[in-house]
Design an enzyme around this catalytic site. Structure first.
Site, short mmCIF file in Angstrom:
data_model
loop_
_atom_site.label_atom_id
_atom_site.label_comp_id
_atom_site.label_asym_id
_atom_site.label_seq_id
_atom_site.Cartn_x
_atom_site.Cartn_y
_atom_site.Cartn_z
N ASP A 1 -1.76 -11.69 54.89
CA ASP A 1 -2.83 -12.34 54.76
C ASP A 1 -3.90 -11.42 55.38
OD1 ASP A 1 -5.57 -13.46 54.78
OD2 ASP A 1 -4.80 -15.50 55.65
N VAL A 2 -4.76 -10.35 54.40
CA VAL A 2 -5.26 -9.56 55.03
C VAL A 2 -6.58 -9.93 55.96
CG1 VAL A 2 -4.73 -7.95 53.07
CG2 VAL A 2 -6.90 -9.30 53.09
N ASN B 1 -7.79 -3.79 48.44
CA ASN B 1 -8.04 -4.51 46.90
C ASN B 1 -8.10 -5.86 47.06
OD1 ASN B 1 -7.82 -4.93 44.06
ND2 ASN B 1 -5.99 -6.07 44.75
N TYR C 1 -19.54 -13.93 47.09
CA TYR C 1 -18.90 -12.91 46.69
C TYR C 1 -19.73 -11.50 46.46
CZ TYR C 1 -15.89 -10.15 43.12
OH TYR C 1 -15.20 -9.39 42.64
N LYS D 1 -19.35 -7.86 48.44
CA LYS D 1 -19.26 -6.54 47.82
C LYS D 1 -20.42 -5.80 48.26
CE LYS D 1 -15.50 -7.69 45.63
NZ LYS D 1 -14.07 -6.69 45.69
C1 BGC Z 1 -15.57 -10.27 39.15
C2 BGC Z 1 -15.30 -10.84 37.75
C3 BGC Z 1 -16.70 -10.52 36.63
C4 BGC Z 1 -17.03 -9.13 36.65
C5 BGC Z 1 -18.22 -8.81 36.03
C6 BGC Z 1 -16.15 -8.83 39.01
O1 BGC Z 1 -16.21 -8.58 40.38
O2 BGC Z 1 -14.48 -10.47 39.94
O3 BGC Z 1 -14.88 -12.07 37.58
O4 BGC Z 1 -16.22 -10.71 35.42
O5 BGC Z 1 -17.17 -8.63 38.07
O6 BGC Z 1 -19.31 -9.83 36.29
#
Ligand code: BGC
Length: 266
Positions: free
Chosen positions: A65-66, A92, A165, A169
């Site tokens: 588990d990273v 990743n 998310y 990122k």
């Molecule tokens: C997500 C995908 C999404 C894509 C474009 C990616 O980072 O994991 O679920 O379709 O971005 O929106």
């Protein structure tokens, strides 16, 4: 000109499916000895490793588990035990837990940040320590180690309903560039790839059928990406063909990050 990472040791996290799986496969095809990390799905990771060995390559599957420091240390230990060194890390592993911002639980926030961002920090740190320990391996590569972070177009494009998310990122962008700035003089290369819409099993719902057609409206190049599109870029970034590429994010997105909503107005 041929892309090769022959006899280099590559660790790919989250490689039991999707982009990680394709990267591990492609690195093995380019000659690397591959460590295929998985979190909960041992079977496809073991099967991928067995398939690579059947083709005459070298690969092992290792569970970890990273987001857990001890797991990451053990993963690096297993890599070095098996192959004696580490040349390439593809950080990743990642996940999504989507919710409107007012509904998002602290647990959803923490889980995504811990895996997507803290996990990449822990893996990069462990890889960098190993690169330092082992020293240069000039018969294999000009760089003294390479790290490739898996980002997303959402390091740039805000994403309603996915704030955890997108934040993770966005964090990867500055994590990657800060590390690159710090370790460049050690001759270690650090880069990222930022995929857009890619047809992986996890994305099947949004990339196929009617949803897939709608999604195409966001992709100027007019097709949904394949995992191989991302893996090809990762192999290039891992190879000496990209030896002067450092601290860069390569968008693999068919132009999704070009704000295609502005094509007809704005
Ligand atoms: C997500 C995908 C999404 C894509 C474009 C990616 O980072 O994991 O679920 O379709 O971005 O929106």
């Amino acid at each position: 000109m041929q892309i090769s990472v022959d006899k280099q040791v590559a660790l790919v996290t989250g490689a039991s499916s999707g982009l990680g799986y394709a990267c591990a496969q492609a690195l093995a095809a380019a000659g690397a000895q591959v460590v295929i990390n998985y979190h909960s799905h041992a079977e496809p990771a073991e099967a991928l490793a067995a398939g690579i060995r059947e083709q005459g390559g070298q690969a092992i599957a290792v569970g970890a588990d990273v987001s857990q420091e001890q797991d990451v240390e053990a993963l690096l230990g297993a890599t070095v035990d098996a192959f004696g060194a580490l040349d390439i890390l593809v950080a990743n592993s990642g996940l999504q837990q989507d919710a409107p911002i007012t509904e998002m639980t602290l647990e959803q926030w923490n889980t995504v940040l811990q895996v997507n961002l803290t996990g990449q920090f822990l893996c990069a740190r462990a890889a960098l320590r190993q690169f330092k320990r082992q020293g240069p391996r000039p018969w294999l590569s000009r760089a003294h180690g390479k790290i490739i972070h898996m980002s997303s177009v959402h390091q740039l494009i805000p994403w309603a309903g996915h704030a955890n998310y997108a934040a993770s990122k966005g964090g990867i962008d500055l994590l990657m560039r800060s590390i690159a700035q710090e370790v460049g003089e050690q001759h270690i290369r650090v880069n990222a790839v930022a995929p857009g819409a890619i047809a992986t099993a996890i994305n099947a719902e949004t990339t196929q059928g009617e949803a897939g057609k709608r999604l195409l409206g966001l992709v100027p190049y007019g097709r949904i990406g394949e995992p191989q599109d991302v893996a090809n870029a990762v192999v290039w970034l891992a190879s000496d063909l990209s030896d002067y590429v450092h601290g860069t994010t390569l968008f693999i997105d068919g132009g999704m990050s070009l704000y295609p909503g502005f094509r007809d107005n704005g």
